[in-house]
Write a protein that holds these residues in place. Structure first.
Motif: not given
Length: 344
Positions: A163-169, A141-145
């Motif tokens: 990024r390695l896991n192709n996650i939107t962030f 799932k999308t991550i807000l860091l």
């Protein structure tokens, strides 16, 4: 139910309740209603499970509570059951608000995963908790860091893993001070993060004002997160770093105003043409200062500059001096070429 999508020119506004509900389920629901009423996009909670994340040895950040002997006791009092979390999520859905909650333990991740959250907000204190982050990343799932307690190296590492896991962030500038003074807000880091990570950016603000959020909106951020309280006189550790729901309404209106401004770039020459009638109202014309008789040779003492601007403009005053009047004029009559002898 709204979707968390990063769009150029659109800012997603999150009202963070965190612990403002003080363990009251009814108050938590009241916050959802209040935040929905002012037009924010999302509500964010914090899911604390005392036994899973804390020990009786945990010290207070600020000893604010007269009813909780330890910080552990406070977290225990803040807990909601799974059924209650389901109810809060449903309430958000009904109000067209995105439901978000930060997880602080494996158990919290499991609980929130059952609710079908669209995105994870990583709290500043959890950015080095690799096992927890790995579990969150597994959800895809999308991550807000949030970056309030992180070095650039730590952010680099976490962004690389995401990024390695192709996650939107998105990377949010945050300073973990409650409230945060203006000299530590760090707005300069917002474009820096965008350039460094080529991603959506935002601000997680703890200033207790709407100013950083409005300023961040002018930088084109995709996310603004602010702590919210019903009143500055409420009880709790985050109140000094929170804005009221009335202030949240101002923030939402200001951000939407900014978005609309940027949506319509203005051509100055086109705007100039559109201002024709307004210019006539505000500009001035050359008029007779007093009653004047035909044959009068125009001198400055005979003329005045007055509204509206529908006659000969003030810039042409030197051209009229020395010319002879062909007709009688009353005070405040407009000068025109027709009432003047031709220029030499």
């Amino acid at each position: 139910m709204p979707k968390l999508e990063f769009k150029i020119g659109k800012t997603f506004i999150i009202g963070e309740i965190a612990q403002a509900h003080d363990g009251s389920l009814g108050l938590a629901h009241a916050y959802i209603d209040a935040i929905a009423a002012v037009g924010a996009d999302a509500v964010k909670f914090q899911t604390h499970i005392a036994e899973a994340e804390s020990t009786p040895a945990e010290t207070w950040r600020v000893k604010f509570s007269l009813q909780d002997e330890t910080r552990y006791d406070y977290w225990k009092r803040m807990e909601f059951t799974e059924e209650q979390w389901i109810g809060l999520k449903k309430h958000c859905d009904e109000k067209d608000l995105l439901f978000l909650s930060s997880a602080f333990s494996f158990e919290a991740v499991d609980l929130l995963s059952k609710l079908g959250m669209q995105a994870w907000k990583i709290a500043s204190g959890e950015t080095t908790n690799s096992p927890l982050l790995d579990k969150i990343i597994e959800t895809k799932k999308t991550i807000l860091l949030s970056t309030g307690m992180s070095s650039i190296d730590e952010i680099d590492t976490l962004v690389g893993k995401i990024r390695l896991n192709n996650i939107t962030f998105a990377v949010l500038q945050c300073t973990s001070a409650y409230p945060c003074p203006p000299e530590k807000i760090g707005l300069n880091l917002i474009p820096y993060f965008r350039d460094r990570y080529n991603c959506a950016v935002g601000i997680s603000d703890h200033s207790g004002t709407i100013y950083p959020g409005l300023a961040a909106a002018t930088l084109g951020v995709e996310i603004i997160e602010v702590h919210v309280t019903l009143s500055k006189e409420m009880f709790g550790p985050d109140v000094p770093a929170s804005i009221t729901t009335s202030e949240l309404k101002q923030l939402v209106e200001g951000v939407r105003f900014n978005e609309k401004m940027n949506l319509y770039p203005v051509d100055k020459d086109v705007l100039f043409k559109d201002m024709g009638k307004m210019r006539d109202l505000f500009n001035k014309s050359i008029v007779a200062k007093t009653n004047l008789t035909a044959g009068t040779v125009m001198k400055e003492k005979h003329l005045a500059l007055k509204k509206p601007g529908t006659g000969i403009p003030p810039a042409r005053l030197p051209e009229l001096l020395g010319r002879r009047l062909l007709v009688n004029l009353n005070k405040n009559d407009f000068l025109s070429e027709e009432v003047l002898e031709g220029a030499d």
